[in-house]
Design an enzyme around this catalytic site. Structure first.
Site, short mmCIF file in Angstrom:
data_model
loop_
_atom_site.label_atom_id
_atom_site.label_comp_id
_atom_site.label_asym_id
_atom_site.label_seq_id
_atom_site.Cartn_x
_atom_site.Cartn_y
_atom_site.Cartn_z
N ARG A 99 0.79 -1.23 0.00
CA ARG A 99 0.00 0.00 0.00
C ARG A 99 0.82 1.28 0.00
O ARG A 99 0.29 2.35 -0.25
CB ARG A 99 -0.96 -0.03 1.19
CG ARG A 99 -2.08 -1.05 1.04
CD ARG A 99 -2.86 -1.24 2.31
NE ARG A 99 -2.06 -1.94 3.31
CZ ARG A 99 -2.48 -2.21 4.55
NH1 ARG A 99 -3.67 -1.80 4.93
NH2 ARG A 99 -1.72 -2.87 5.39
N SER A 107 -10.12 0.80 -15.70
CA SER A 107 -11.42 0.55 -15.09
C SER A 107 -12.39 -0.04 -16.10
O SER A 107 -12.62 0.55 -17.16
CB SER A 107 -12.01 1.85 -14.53
OG SER A 107 -13.34 1.63 -14.08
N ASN A 186 8.73 4.22 -3.97
CA ASN A 186 10.13 4.51 -3.63
C ASN A 186 10.88 3.19 -3.37
O ASN A 186 10.27 2.13 -3.19
CB ASN A 186 10.24 5.50 -2.46
CG ASN A 186 9.80 4.93 -1.13
OD1 ASN A 186 10.21 3.85 -0.70
ND2 ASN A 186 8.91 5.66 -0.43
N ARG A 197 7.79 -10.95 -2.81
CA ARG A 197 7.33 -11.52 -4.08
C ARG A 197 8.41 -12.27 -4.85
O ARG A 197 8.08 -12.96 -5.83
CB ARG A 197 6.73 -10.42 -4.95
CG ARG A 197 5.57 -9.68 -4.28
CD ARG A 197 4.48 -10.62 -3.79
NE ARG A 197 3.40 -9.90 -3.13
CZ ARG A 197 2.32 -10.47 -2.62
NH1 ARG A 197 2.17 -11.79 -2.68
NH2 ARG A 197 1.37 -9.75 -2.04
#
Length: 235
Positions: A99, A107, A186, A197
């Protein structure tokens, strides 16, 4: 050539050659480095702002490794990356769990989704699955998309209904459909993404994206990435 053997001036040239380049991932996805700011040198400058700069490259390199080893991470926030990502929706939903970043995603409320979905390679599945299984999987997804387009077409004569139709009938599209998003992050937050990941326990599909992003990151901040590998990934 190892990171430690590179000329420090090589990094910007290598990174700039990657800007705007579409790097394929999975069957239809990709990663594009749109832009970046900062470098190993900028991280060092941020860390030394209170004590004064050093003109000694070896001392600066040792400082980067010290910062990483001792998890003094705020100087790494002064390097920022902007990517364009195209990936299956189920990968994107894992991605946005990270986040501390900025996202803007395609969309289906405003755009009609193309018939473009992820079909895994048979080699990436347990051996119990067959070519016929994948053909059935693909046929089901195409059937979903045919129905979706049928509903979209039905609303075209009625301008006031078009958005509502897309809002409702996007629900039939599975999470294997491809989406796109801008991702600005960043380096400190990116390290968190990569640590999780790139792990063997991460889902294969998002791990493939992380591997490409790791390669790009290494080209921009080679010394910092080497320290990250040593103290975080392998630490």
């Amino acid at each position: 050539m190892s990171t430690s053997e590179r000329n420090p001036g090589d990094a910007p040239a290598i990174a700039d050659s990657l800007k705007g380049k579409t790097l394929p991932v999975l069957d239809k996805g990709y990663v594009v480095l749109l832009d970046y700011i900062g470098s190993d040198e900028r991280i060092v400058e941020a860390a030394r702002v209170s004590t004064g700069a050093s003109a000694d490259p070896e001392r600066d390199r040792k400082l980067l490794f010290f910062l990483m080893e001792n998890r003094h991470e705020t100087p790494f926030e002064h390097v920022v990356f902007q990517f364009l990502i195209k990936c299956p929706i189920f990968v994107a939903r894992q991605w946005v769990r990270h986040r501390i970043a900025s996202y803007n995603e395609r969309s289906a409320r405003y755009r009609v989704f193309e018939e473009e979905f992820y079909v895994p390679s048979l080699e990436d599945l347990p051996s119990v699955f067959t070519k016929e299984d994948l053909q059935e999987y693909e046929a089901l997804l195409k059937q979903e998309h045919d129905f979706y387009l049928k509903m979209v077409e039905k609303s075209k004569p009625f301008k006031e209904m078009r958005q509502r139709t897309r809002e409702v009938f996007r629900g039939v599209l599975g999470t294997s459909y491809y989406t796109e998003f801008y991702w600005t992050i960043n380096f400190r937050s990116l390290m968190n993404f990569l640590q999780l990941r790139l792990a063997p326990s991460a889902q294969l599909e998002i791990r493939r994206y992380a591997q490409v992003i790791a390669s790009i990151t290494r080209s921009i901040v080679p010394a910092s990435y080497e320290a990250f590998e040593k103290y975080v990934l392998k630490g």
